[in-house]
Motif scaffolding. Sequence first.
Motif, PDB file in Angstrom:
ATOM      1  N   THR A 267     -14.817  -8.701 -13.111  1.00 10.02           N
ATOM      2  CA  THR A 267     -14.427  -7.394 -12.591  1.00 10.02           C
ATOM      3  C   THR A 267     -15.485  -6.889 -11.607  1.00 10.02           C
ATOM      4  O   THR A 267     -16.686  -6.935 -11.886  1.00 10.02           O
ATOM      5  N   ILE A 268     -15.035  -6.416 -10.445  1.00 14.67           N
ATOM      6  CA  ILE A 268     -15.935  -5.875  -9.418  1.00 14.67           C
ATOM      7  C   ILE A 268     -15.535  -4.429  -9.171  1.00 14.67           C
ATOM      8  O   ILE A 268     -14.390  -4.136  -8.848  1.00 14.67           O
ATOM      9  N   LYS A 269     -16.515  -3.525  -9.298  1.00 18.33           N
ATOM     10  CA  LYS A 269     -16.300  -2.111  -9.055  1.00 18.33           C
ATOM     11  C   LYS A 269     -17.025  -1.691  -7.783  1.00 18.33           C
ATOM     12  O   LYS A 269     -17.904  -2.412  -7.294  1.00 18.33           O
ATOM     13  N   PRO A 270     -16.697  -0.506  -7.239  1.00 18.21           N
ATOM     14  CA  PRO A 270     -17.336  -0.071  -5.983  1.00 18.21           C
ATOM     15  C   PRO A 270     -18.856  -0.012  -6.055  1.00 18.21           C
ATOM     16  O   PRO A 270     -19.533  -0.178  -5.040  1.00 18.21           O
ATOM     17  N   GLU A 271     -19.415   0.229  -7.246  1.00 18.16           N
ATOM     18  CA  GLU A 271     -20.872   0.314  -7.366  1.00 18.16           C
ATOM     19  C   GLU A 271     -21.550  -1.050  -7.506  1.00 18.16           C
ATOM     20  O   GLU A 271     -22.784  -1.133  -7.566  1.00 18.16           O
ATOM     21  N   ASP A 272     -20.780  -2.134  -7.545  1.00 22.02           N
ATOM     22  CA  ASP A 272     -21.343  -3.472  -7.786  1.00 22.02           C
ATOM     23  C   ASP A 272     -21.771  -4.144  -6.483  1.00 22.02           C
ATOM     24  O   ASP A 272     -21.291  -5.231  -6.127  1.00 22.02           O
ATOM     25  N   ASP A 273     -22.674  -3.504  -5.788  1.00 19.71           N
ATOM     26  CA  ASP A 273     -23.078  -4.031  -4.482  1.00 19.71           C
ATOM     27  C   ASP A 273     -24.190  -5.074  -4.613  1.00 19.71           C
ATOM     28  O   ASP A 273     -25.355  -4.809  -4.314  1.00 19.71           O
ATOM     29  N   MET A 274     -23.798  -6.243  -5.063  1.00 11.00           N
ATOM     30  CA  MET A 274     -24.721  -7.381  -4.977  1.00 11.00           C
ATOM     31  C   MET A 274     -24.702  -7.972  -3.565  1.00 11.00           C
ATOM     32  O   MET A 274     -25.574  -8.744  -3.179  1.00 11.00           O
ATOM     33  N   PHE A 275     -23.705  -7.577  -2.784  1.00 18.73           N
ATOM     34  CA  PHE A 275     -23.462  -8.190  -1.480  1.00 18.73           C
ATOM     35  C   PHE A 275     -24.581  -7.900  -0.479  1.00 18.73           C
ATOM     36  O   PHE A 275     -25.041  -8.792   0.236  1.00 18.73           O
ATOM     37  N   SER A 276     -25.029  -6.650  -0.406  1.00 19.56           N
ATOM     38  CA  SER A 276     -26.096  -6.331   0.554  1.00 19.56           C
ATOM     39  C   SER A 276     -27.418  -6.953   0.123  1.00 19.56           C
ATOM     40  O   SER A 276     -28.229  -7.356   0.961  1.00 19.56           O
ATOM     41  N   ARG A 277     -27.675  -7.031  -1.178  1.00 22.41           N
ATOM     42  CA  ARG A 277     -28.908  -7.641  -1.674  1.00 22.41           C
ATOM     43  C   ARG A 277     -28.986  -9.113  -1.262  1.00 22.41           C
ATOM     44  O   ARG A 277     -30.016  -9.588  -0.791  1.00 22.41           O
ATOM     45  N   LEU A 278     -27.876  -9.826  -1.487  1.00 19.18           N
ATOM     46  CA  LEU A 278     -27.870 -11.250  -1.167  1.00 19.18           C
ATOM     47  C   LEU A 278     -27.952 -11.468   0.345  1.00 19.18           C
ATOM     48  O   LEU A 278     -28.626 -12.404   0.810  1.00 19.18           O
ATOM     49  N   PHE A 279     -27.305 -10.605   1.123  1.00 16.33           N
ATOM     50  CA  PHE A 279     -27.381 -10.747   2.577  1.00 16.33           C
ATOM     51  C   PHE A 279     -28.816 -10.562   3.052  1.00 16.33           C
ATOM     52  O   PHE A 279     -29.300 -11.295   3.919  1.00 16.33           O
ATOM     53  N   SER A 280     -29.513  -9.595   2.480  1.00 17.36           N
ATOM     54  CA  SER A 280     -30.916  -9.367   2.821  1.00 17.36           C
ATOM     55  C   SER A 280     -31.758 -10.601   2.496  1.00 17.36           C
ATOM     56  O   SER A 280     -32.616 -11.017   3.288  1.00 17.36           O
ATOM     57  N   TYR A 281     -31.503 -11.227   1.344  1.00 16.43           N
ATOM     58  CA  TYR A 281     -32.263 -12.420   0.971  1.00 16.43           C
ATOM     59  C   TYR A 281     -32.032 -13.566   1.951  1.00 16.43           C
ATOM     60  O   TYR A 281     -32.975 -14.246   2.370  1.00 16.43           O
TER      61      TYR A 281
END
Length: 433
Positions: free
Chosen positions: A230-244
């Motif tokens: 389940t992915i909710k609007p607050e589950d922003d792993m996406f920007s963290r991984l892009f930064s890495y």
Amino acid sequence: MKKVKNKIVLFFLSLFISSISYAAGLEEYQAFLAKENATPIQEKYDSLSEFIPGYIMLQSGTTSVIPVYIADEFQKCIYRTMVNTEKMKPVSLDKWLMNKYGLEKAQNSRDFIYTLADERYPCLVTGVCQPFIMKSSDGYMLMLSFYRFSDNGFPITVVRSVKSLNLMAEALEAMLNEYNTIIENKITENIKKYKIIVKPFVLESRTYIGQSSGEFDYILSSFIEQDGVTIKPEDDMFSRLFSYLLYTTEMVKAVSTIELEQFVKADSNSYEYADYIVEGRVQLTDQINIFHISLKDAKNNKTIKEVKFFNPDFSLSGLWDSYHNIIYSLADYIFGKDGYGVVPDINTPGQGLFINNIFLGWDKLEKCVLPKGKHFIYTGDYLKPDSSMEIKGRAKAVDINGDIYRSFFLYLDDRNWIFRGKDGERVWKLLEK
């Protein structure tokens, strides 16, 4: 600089400051281990030299599907592993941080780190550590971002992907070894770095609604489920991984502003110290995901380039490949047309890939951007690179395509070259002449 005047007593699992001044109070830690297991690690912590650097530990960030008990165990495991390295130790500043930033957050990560660096501590403290753990369809991603006081608010981040949490301790050991190797050897220090701010990505969940007439639409929903996660609007792993993955180009200092959001504003107009800003929107459905990525000038906030990329799944490997392709699409605008090279595609099933001890990915690399020039990519397992001794001792039969070494020698220029094993060694030797 504010000064701590009063006497202190430090413990690992119960970290106390006696009558310490408000400005730099290191307060009591939680008891992170059961009592019967606490004594050995407590004694080890107490025996560490006063010159061992301490890191202010922040609470682990998580996605919503991570239960509290897993987040707690992750935090405990980090502390144990830190102490066992005998090269770093965890300290706490929770109460002081809440008192200072609970009502008014810092403008940006640079101001936050500058403020902490300006304090006087009762022990050697050199930075902040922000942990993060997330779950996807093919496992877990573990992330540690170290904000050293000397790095102006940009972290050195280490990441591993594990299929099972049974590998958590082993993965954290590899991650901390990677971080210590980077700072000890000053890896990539002489390469020009572009400073990029990655703002939180907007997650837009949409549910497919079909009608018997054949018409359909996607309506906004409060969450989406992909491959059982389940992915909710607050589950922003996406920007963290892009930064890495920007960081792994070796030409970027990147910070995801969501990382320190408990104490730092996630969105600010005060980024004059950076070169670029990345903004993102992710459309999530149960059929396909669409990434909308914008690169902006940090000085005037004008859009330089927009990229759309389509990803059919919510796997870590899928995200990894998508981001390599997006960064490749932005590379001309960040580094200049002649300012980078692209690694020829590499396939290494069952192997991790590392450059300068930095984790690049696993199983394959596609559209991976690196500086021009010579590079050496090690393989290994999914957690750590093989040492040269291990590589040389391998039987030829188990090596990729019969090569003696599980390694890749790269020369990136107007044309991007890749060599394996002995061929690469010969090319390296000639290039040194």
